[in-house]
Design a protein around this motif. Sequence first.
Motif, PDB file in Angstrom:
ATOM      1  N   ILE A  71       0.402   0.124   3.250  1.00 56.41           N
ATOM      2  CA  ILE A  71       0.978  -0.115   4.575  1.00 56.41           C
ATOM      3  C   ILE A  71       1.219   1.197   5.310  1.00 56.41           C
ATOM      4  CG2 ILE A  71       3.088  -0.924   5.722  1.00 56.41           C
ATOM      5  CD1 ILE A  71       3.028  -3.254   3.646  1.00 56.41           C
ATOM      6  N   GLU A  72       1.648   2.235   4.589  1.00 54.74           N
ATOM      7  CA  GLU A  72       1.844   3.544   5.230  1.00 54.74           C
ATOM      8  C   GLU A  72       0.526   4.090   5.754  1.00 54.74           C
ATOM      9  OE1 GLU A  72       4.680   5.100   6.097  1.00 54.74           O
ATOM     10  OE2 GLU A  72       5.433   3.134   5.481  1.00 54.74           O
ATOM     11  N   ASN A  73      -0.519   3.993   4.954  1.00 53.85           N
ATOM     12  CA  ASN A  73      -1.844   4.428   5.401  1.00 53.85           C
ATOM     13  C   ASN A  73      -2.308   3.617   6.601  1.00 53.85           C
ATOM     14  OD1 ASN A  73      -1.954   6.308   3.322  1.00 53.85           O
ATOM     15  ND2 ASN A  73      -3.064   4.933   1.942  1.00 53.85           N
ATOM     16  N   PHE A  74      -1.969   2.346   6.577  1.00 56.50           N
ATOM     17  CA  PHE A  74      -2.375   1.442   7.657  1.00 56.50           C
ATOM     18  C   PHE A  74      -1.701   1.816   8.976  1.00 56.50           C
ATOM     19  CE2 PHE A  74      -1.429  -2.449  10.071  1.00 56.50           C
ATOM     20  CZ  PHE A  74      -2.705  -2.949  10.287  1.00 56.50           C
ATOM     21  N   PHE A  75      -0.381   2.005   8.937  1.00 58.04           N
ATOM     22  CA  PHE A  75       0.362   2.287  10.160  1.00 58.04           C
ATOM     23  C   PHE A  75       0.191   3.727  10.655  1.00 58.04           C
ATOM     24  CE2 PHE A  75       2.812  -1.569   9.146  1.00 58.04           C
ATOM     25  CZ  PHE A  75       2.888  -2.138  10.407  1.00 58.04           C
ATOM     26  N   SER A  76      -0.280   4.605   9.806  1.00 57.36           N
ATOM     27  CA  SER A  76      -0.426   6.006  10.212  1.00 57.36           C
ATOM     28  C   SER A  76      -1.454   6.191  11.326  1.00 57.36           C
ATOM     29  CB  SER A  76      -0.813   6.857   8.996  1.00 57.36           C
ATOM     30  OG  SER A  76      -2.099   6.500   8.512  1.00 57.36           O
ATOM     31  N   HIS A  77      -2.388   5.265  11.461  1.00 60.10           N
ATOM     32  CA  HIS A  77      -3.400   5.396  12.506  1.00 60.10           C
ATOM     33  C   HIS A  77      -3.484   4.117  13.346  1.00 60.10           C
ATOM     34  CE1 HIS A  77      -5.446   3.558   9.053  1.00 60.10           C
ATOM     35  NE2 HIS A  77      -6.308   3.019   9.909  1.00 60.10           N
TER      36      HIS A  77
END
Length: 321
Positions: free
Chosen positions: A160-166
């Motif tokens: 989820i962190e990777n997802f929301f980072s971009h």
Amino acid sequence: MGSSLKVQENADSPYVNAVVRISELVHKRQRSPWMWYDSLYNLTPSGREHSKCLKILHDFTNMVIDERIAEREAKKSGAQKSQEDHENVEENALTRKKRLAFLDLLLEAYGNGEISREGLQEEVDTFMFEGHDTTSAAITWTLYLLARHPDIQRRAHQEIENFFSHRPDTLTVEDLKELRYLDCVIKEAQRLFPSVPVLGRTVSEDYNLNGYIAPKGSTILTSIVALHRNPEVWPAPLQFDPDRFLPENSQGRHPFAFIPFSAGPRNCIGQRFAFLEVKIVLSYVLHNFSIASTQTTDELHTCSELITRPKEGIFVTLAKR
């Protein structure tokens, strides 16, 4: 459906109270064979209360439908006071149409004579009644299982962190498809604790099931909970393991081994919408919080009513990330 009940501000909403109460009455009736005959049930206090609750539900559904039909008729008549008003109405209608796409589709079918008023009401009732409790239960069970399995929660957090980072704040359906591990987490939670524990079907013709004859007209019940915990299909069935639903681990599995939304021609018409709701809520919760719980599954005392529920509730703690 374009009608706000504002139940978070008004805990005494007649509609919500009727939904809760009629669910209790239906479950009680299911466990009481002497109440299965309508003529007898309607004479009992429970039967009379059931009719009262049902009237509240149907009156609200009809009000939503009538208001939307009136809006559509007003739009067709073109009775706008001015061009400015006309533009405002068109803009509002466009906004509402996007939000009410499903109801608009039903009303188009109703206007074309493709569905009766009764059929229209039944479809709206399905979404209004079935579409809230099942979804909230799915969210609750998934949060609980993540709270009890920190290693799996860490994997979900990382995705989820990777997802929301971009990503911008506003997500699309296409965006959500990238949360593949969260897909597996939700499915595994639904395997262990399906929102609807049992489903029934009326037999349309005499059917031989492994030597047992189910006569035409009888009702067959399928325990989804038991099906999802079949050790012949699911090794270590009580273990929470989202990896079961990775593509490489799902090959060759019977398509009816996992049916949280039922299956076949009478499966849940809102399953994709419900799954997106669950996914959106969980993604934002996990983006902002870490979850923990000291409550064991033995302490949950799960009960299967119309919805799979914990008898005494679920207790988790949220820590801001």
